[in-house]
Design a protein around this motif. Structure first.
Motif, short mmCIF file in Angstrom:
data_model
loop_
_atom_site.label_atom_id
_atom_site.label_comp_id
_atom_site.label_asym_id
_atom_site.label_seq_id
_atom_site.Cartn_x
_atom_site.Cartn_y
_atom_site.Cartn_z
N CYS A 55 0.84 -1.20 0.00
CA CYS A 55 0.00 0.00 0.00
C CYS A 55 0.87 1.24 0.00
CB CYS A 55 -0.96 0.02 1.19
SG CYS A 55 -0.16 0.04 2.80
N VAL A 56 0.21 2.39 -0.21
CA VAL A 56 0.84 3.71 -0.12
C VAL A 56 0.06 4.52 0.91
CG1 VAL A 56 1.45 5.82 -1.37
CG2 VAL A 56 1.57 3.61 -2.53
N PHE A 57 0.78 5.31 1.72
CA PHE A 57 0.13 6.07 2.79
C PHE A 57 0.55 7.54 2.72
CE2 PHE A 57 -0.22 7.93 6.99
CZ PHE A 57 -1.39 7.40 7.50
N GLY A 58 -0.41 8.43 2.99
CA GLY A 58 -0.12 9.87 3.07
C GLY A 58 -1.19 10.57 3.89
N GLU A 59 -0.99 11.87 4.14
CA GLU A 59 -1.96 12.69 4.87
C GLU A 59 -2.49 13.79 3.95
OE1 GLU A 59 0.04 12.33 9.36
OE2 GLU A 59 0.28 14.18 8.19
N LEU B 139 -4.31 3.10 -2.08
CA LEU B 139 -3.83 4.32 -1.46
C LEU B 139 -4.62 4.56 -0.19
CD1 LEU B 139 -2.23 6.99 -1.40
CD2 LEU B 139 -4.04 8.00 -2.82
N ILE B 140 -3.91 4.73 0.94
CA ILE B 140 -4.51 5.01 2.24
C ILE B 140 -4.17 6.46 2.60
CG2 ILE B 140 -4.62 4.38 4.68
CD1 ILE B 140 -3.56 1.60 3.90
N ILE B 141 -5.18 7.23 2.99
CA ILE B 141 -4.96 8.63 3.34
C ILE B 141 -5.55 8.93 4.71
CG2 ILE B 141 -5.59 11.01 2.79
CD1 ILE B 141 -5.31 10.40 -0.11
N ASP B 142 -4.75 9.58 5.55
CA ASP B 142 -5.23 10.11 6.83
C ASP B 142 -5.86 11.47 6.54
OD1 ASP B 142 -5.48 11.44 9.29
OD2 ASP B 142 -3.80 10.34 10.16
N GLY C 48 -9.70 9.17 -6.04
CA GLY C 48 -9.02 7.91 -6.31
C GLY C 48 -8.45 7.19 -5.11
N CYS C 49 -8.52 7.79 -3.93
CA CYS C 49 -8.07 7.12 -2.71
C CYS C 49 -8.95 5.90 -2.43
CB CYS C 49 -8.13 8.10 -1.54
SG CYS C 49 -7.90 7.38 0.09
N ASP C 50 -8.39 4.89 -1.78
CA ASP C 50 -9.12 3.64 -1.51
C ASP C 50 -9.56 3.48 -0.06
OD1 ASP C 50 -8.71 2.35 -4.23
OD2 ASP C 50 -6.65 2.77 -3.65
N ILE C 51 -8.72 3.92 0.88
CA ILE C 51 -9.01 3.76 2.31
C ILE C 51 -8.66 5.06 3.02
CG2 ILE C 51 -8.37 2.50 4.42
CD1 ILE C 51 -7.53 0.19 2.33
N VAL C 52 -9.52 5.48 3.92
CA VAL C 52 -9.30 6.72 4.68
C VAL C 52 -9.23 6.40 6.16
CG1 VAL C 52 -10.57 8.75 5.53
CG2 VAL C 52 -10.19 8.46 3.09
N THR C 53 -8.33 7.09 6.86
CA THR C 53 -8.27 6.98 8.32
C THR C 53 -8.51 8.35 8.94
OG1 THR C 53 -5.88 7.37 8.48
CG2 THR C 53 -6.62 5.08 8.20
N HIS C 54 -8.88 8.34 10.21
CA HIS C 54 -9.10 9.58 10.96
C HIS C 54 -8.65 9.41 12.40
CE1 HIS C 54 -11.54 12.11 8.26
NE2 HIS C 54 -12.05 10.98 7.82
N ALA D 137 -10.87 6.17 13.28
CA ALA D 137 -11.79 5.49 12.35
C ALA D 137 -11.02 5.06 11.11
CB ALA D 137 -12.94 6.41 11.96
N VAL D 138 -11.42 3.92 10.56
CA VAL D 138 -10.95 3.44 9.27
C VAL D 138 -12.16 3.31 8.36
CG1 VAL D 138 -9.71 1.63 8.01
CG2 VAL D 138 -9.10 2.13 10.39
N VAL D 139 -12.09 3.90 7.18
CA VAL D 139 -13.21 3.89 6.23
C VAL D 139 -12.73 3.27 4.92
CG1 VAL D 139 -15.04 5.26 5.17
CG2 VAL D 139 -13.92 6.10 7.25
N ASP D 140 -13.53 2.38 4.36
CA ASP D 140 -13.18 1.74 3.09
C ASP D 140 -14.10 2.26 1.99
OD1 ASP D 140 -12.20 0.08 1.11
OD2 ASP D 140 -13.23 -1.72 1.83
N SER D 141 -13.50 2.61 0.85
CA SER D 141 -14.30 3.07 -0.29
C SER D 141 -15.05 1.91 -0.94
CB SER D 141 -13.39 3.71 -1.34
OG SER D 141 -12.54 2.73 -1.93
#
Length: 423
Positions: free
Chosen positions: A148-152, A178-181, A196-202, A218-222
């Protein structure tokens, strides 16, 4: 019926029936009763949905998770006990010992340490890349075992804007999500799935709560990433799970495969759930998120403009300023405002920054960020003090950087307090 974000903030996740409470109830119970052993057995085999133990699922927690999923435009979400737990789970739901992922180097210091130190002890390696590198140099960081790839969306504390569309393209080219905070932007100001992001965190501790009353994540899946297209890479989702009688998550749960695996494996084995009381408090915060984010951004814009003109200030990072390096990306991804967090440096030494903060009146020196009260922090002395000056610079954090989280007080009072401290 499709609803706007403002309405979802109020009504999402909980729809009371006749005679039920209008406000989301607190299901403060560890366990839930059933009439027969067979009913309970079907829950444990994932053949029925329902509640049997709060470590895996709780009605209060689930209602708030559904609201956050709706706000982000995802298919499902799960709440965790902190934002750190959310990022940890988002990664290890895909990575195991011997795996690798790519992450930007300007992420929050705690996440930097989690990825670079703690996950390394578990056999999971990561490569830190500068998001401003060209595509070829970034792609050189990928390995056959990259998952995976991670960014904020907005880096903490630097305030740099992540080019979501570009990194989604690069990640997908290499067959990984792609995982984005999205903590600082919140879904009110940016919905990464739309780019285009796939998974979001908070970290729901921040703006989503807004009042510094609970710690959560929280973890959210597209639901958009095709795990089966890369079955060999994501066998935890696409091959039988022996702990559930050979169940295959992608076959049994479709677009909910990632979130279901996170709950039934990671929450089952590791815990890190929020208390229902905390989720109740989070939900109250979410009801005013759309109102508060607007005020945070309006105040921060005025404060940033004032700081930029102040002769005691050396530099200001805030993407709402036309002079800011990330102004164009901010206008693309955050046209209605970014957040209330500004980073700036004073003319002088690191000690001058500390003296300035000590002279503030109602603006508080706290570790927290992104709530209703204006607060300030010197990362090099506090949250990032485990990093050397060289590591700070590599992470895009100047040693003199002051992180100012602009609250929703009267903006004239905020500026007056900053002004007297600078004088």
């Amino acid at each position: 019926m499709k609803r706007n974000l403002e309405t979802i903030c109020i009504h999402g996740g909980w729809k009371p029936s006749k005679g039920e409470p209008q406000q989301l109830p607190i299901y403060q119970s560890t366990t839930f009763k059933y009439e027969t052993s067979e009913q309970m057995a079907r829950l444990f085999d994932l053949e029925d949905s329902g509640y049997f133990y709060t470590r895996l699922a709780n009605p209060t927690n689930d209602a708030v998770a559904k609201k956050i999923a709706a706000l982000e435009g995802g298919v499902g979400a799960v709440l965790t006990s902190s934002g750190q737990a959310a990022n940890f789970y988002a990664i290890i739901n895909l990575c195991g010992a011997g795996d690798h992922f790519v992450t930007t180097n300007n992420i929050y210091g705690g996440t930097f340490n989690l990825f670079g130190v703690t996950l390394k002890k578990l056999g999971i390696e990561c490569t830190f890349i500068d998001p401003e590198w060209d595509d070829d140099k970034i792609e050189a960081a990928f390995q056959p075992n990259t998952k995976c790839v991670f960014g904020e969306t907005i880096s903490n504390p630097g305030g740099k804007i992540f080019d979501i569309e570009r990194f989604a393209r690069i990640a997908h080219k290499h067959g990984v999500p792609l995982i984005i905070d999205n903590t600082f932007a919140t879904p009110i100001n940016c919905r990464p799935f739309e780019w285009g992001c796939d998974i979001v965190t908070h970290s729901t501790t921040k703006y989503m709560d807004g009042h510094a009353t609970q710690v959560g994540g929280a973890v959210v899946d597209s639901g958009n990433f095709d795990w089966e297209a890369y079955s060999d890479k994501f066998q935890g989702l696409t091959t039988p799970d022996d702990s559930y009688h050979g169940l295959i998550y992608t076959k049994s749960f479709g677009k909910l495969a990632y979130i279901t695996k996170l709950v039934t494996q990671l929450m089952r084995d590791l815990g890190s759930i929020p208390a229902p009381q905390n989720s109740f408090l989070l939900n109250i915060g979410l009801e005013t998120l759309h109102l508060r984010m607007k005020q945070h951004c309006e105040n921060a814009q005025k404060v940033a403009e004032w700081l930029e003109k102040n002769d005691k200030v050396a530099w200001v990072n805030y993407c709402g300023l036309p002079s800011d390096k990330y102004y164009a990306l901010g206008q693309k991804y955050l046209p209605n405002g970014s957040c209330g967090v500004i980073s700036f440096g004073l003319k002088g030494s690191r000690e001058d920054a500390i003296k300035f903060m000590d002279r503030l009146d109602f603006v508080s020196i706290v570790t927290h960020v992104a709530d209703a009260r204006t607060c300030v922090l010197h990362p090099a002395s506090h949250t990032h003090r485990q990093l050397t000056d060289e590591q700070l610079r590599k992470a895009g954090i100047a040693p003199d950087l002051i992180r100012l989280s602009v609250g929703i007080e009267n903006v004239d009072d905020i500026i007056a307090d900053l002004d007297q401290a600078l004088k």
